[in-house]
Design an enzyme around this catalytic site. Structure first.
Site, PDB file in Angstrom:
ATOM      1  N   HIS A   1       7.753  -4.151  14.204  1.00  0.00           N
ATOM      2  CA  HIS A   1       7.541  -3.855  12.784  1.00  0.00           C
ATOM      3  C   HIS A   1       6.936  -2.478  12.560  1.00  0.00           C
ATOM      4  CE1 HIS A   1       8.334  -7.933  11.022  1.00  0.00           C
ATOM      5  NE2 HIS A   1       8.217  -8.248  12.298  1.00  0.00           N
TER       6      HIS A   1
ATOM      7  N   ASP B   1       4.931   5.453   9.270  1.00  0.00           N
ATOM      8  CA  ASP B   1       4.992   4.042   8.905  1.00  0.00           C
ATOM      9  C   ASP B   1       6.299   3.458   9.418  1.00  0.00           C
ATOM     10  OD1 ASP B   1       3.825   1.810   7.793  1.00  0.00           O
ATOM     11  OD2 ASP B   1       3.573   2.710   5.815  1.00  0.00           O
TER      12      ASP B   1
END
Length: 464
Positions: free
Chosen positions: A161, A369
């Site tokens: 993730h 991110d």
């Protein structure tokens, strides 16, 4: 069709609509097969007699037709596995922050492996021969290798993730070879972006001498693994429904009333050094200095939810944020206007759609991110007739999909300020056109597409 077995560091009840994130993504697939969700219970227990680490107790409960199975951790295992290695080494390195990684605490790597071995021992007896196992995130990279070592032959997939950095940054991790070799125990490895996928391919070829087999398949260590990008999405309809709820409507009406003469800029983040929060505040300060028409007009609402506050780097970040906020408000604030509203608390997810809808500009400007779902939630919350503008870091995984946002380099605070000025003055027709394309794309690749595409690809992957 066999059961889906999901494994993650934390487990959520898929019946809880407010759980968000992974629960939304996995709940539907787990319910279809009557699946199993396994992970840490969130409970830290005392060590066993004599001070040695205890064997975590297994708990099971039913959530509809889904079985939730969790394991307790003793304090030493929790601190070494979760705080020490997962978040003290892997998190900063995978976010390109070698300066914040604690490479000296070598014992934490042993504990990280020990906890993954514990999870494997507890999970293996619960498995059925035709199960498909989907393991999630950096806490559990070696779990498939530990399952294989005790004889599990089921098809196993892994999804990261967070970002995967380039090979030279990965190679800074002590024993990085062992860590990355563990990925070859999987049949399928998924990443958020094509950039991450490219980094993986370069690493395994340069460091592991892996042989490319075509279609992003690589062979090394007597196994073949398939790698692919699966950008995670949101449940657009669920978030829209949340926006019609009483708390979201109340928040929208309150913000519109209180800021009737202002234009709202919005940031929603965890207080984490990867999010670029000081740079964002400095860009807003430049906006006020160089475009004075925004004084008394633009207000930045920055929500920074508490995160790992016992870690020095996070405590330092909190002090820095409070200092910059105070400096901006002290210099530019008036009796009836504070430029920055800084909120260091968690905000209810039910209120977020209303907050997003009331904001003219969203600032999603992380330094790095994996994806950043706030960017997609902001788009989903907008009024198509009068939408706001998304200012998005080019270093967020979401930037690969969301080209119609105003993409910025968050390290370049002056250019970011210029992009915010552009967003505040963007004509309605352009805002509508950009929003329409963004909404179309996040609907096409929503969270259901993500889980379905990963599981379909896993079912076709039998690399061995």
């Amino acid at each position: 069709m066999g059961r889906l077995v999901a494994v993650s560091n934390r487990v959520a009840d898929p019946r809880n609509a407010s759980a968000g994130g992974l629960a939304v993504a996995l709940g539907e697939a787990l319910k279809v097969t009557g699946g199993l969700w396994f992970g840490w219970s969130g409970k830290v227990v005392e060590t066993a007699q004599g001070g040695t680490p205890g064997e975590g107790e297994l708990h099971q409960q039913q959530a509809g037709n889904v079985t939730l199975a969790t394991v307790d951790l003793c304090r030493e295992d929790h601190d070494g596995y979760y705080l020490g290695y997962s978040n003290g080494v892997l998190w900063p390195v995978f976010h390109y922050r070698l300066d914040l990684a604690d490479f000296d605490a070598g014992q934490n790597l042993n504990i990280y492996r020990r906890v993954n071995q514990l999870f494997a021992r507890k999970l293996a007896p619960l498995l059925e021969p035709d199960d498909e196992i989907w393991i999630h995130d950096y806490h559990l990279i070696p779990l498939a290798a530990e399952l294989r070592a005790i004889g599990c032959s089921q098809r196993i997939g892994f999804f990261l993730h967070i970002p995967l950095p380039p090979p030279l940054i990965l190679a800074a991790i002590p024993q990085h070879e062992w860590l990355m070799r563990a990925l070859f125990a999987y049949d399928l490895v998924g990443f958020q972006s094509h950039a991450d996928l490219e980094h993986f391919g370069r690493y395994v070829q340069s460091e592991a001498r892996a042989e490319p087999m075509g279609e992003h398949r690589y062979r090394a260590f007597h196994r073949t693994v398939r790698a692919q990008a699966f950008p995670i999405g949101i449940d657009v309809d669920e978030f829209a429904e949340l926006g019609r709820g009483p708390e979201a409507r109340e928040t929208y009406e309150m913000m519109m009333a209180q800021y009737a003469r202002r234009r709202l800029l919005l940031g929603i983040d965890r207080l984490d050094y990867s999010k670029g929060l000081p740079q964002r505040l400095k860009a807003f300060q430049i906006l006020l200095a160089e475009y004075p028409e925004n004084r008394m007009s633009a207000t930045l609402v920055q929500i920074a939810a508490p995160s790992r506050e016992s870690v020095d780097a996070y405590a330092d970040l909190r002090r820095e944020m409070e200092g910059i906020t105070g400096a901006i408000n002290g210099r530019y604030g008036e009796l009836d206007w504070m430029p920055v509203r800084y909120i260091h608390r968690t905000t209810s997810r039910r209120r977020l759609p209303g907050l997003c809808r009331a904001s003219r500009v969203a600032l999603v400007t992380p330094l790095r991110d994996g994806m950043n779902l706030v960017a997609k939630e902001y788009v989903a919350a907008q009024d198509p007739a009068d939408p706001g503008v998304l200012v998005l870091s080019r270093f967020a995984g979401a930037a690969e999909q969301m080209k119609e946002a105003l993409l910025v380099n968050p390290y370049d605070t002056r250019a970011t300020a210029q992009a915010v000025q552009q967003a505040l003055h963007m004509p309605l027709a352009e805002r509508q056109a950009r929003h329409g394309k963004l909404l179309e794309r996040i609907r096409a690749q929503d969270v259901h597409w993500w889980s379905g595409e990963f599981l379909r690809t896993l079912a076709e992957s039998d690399c061995g």
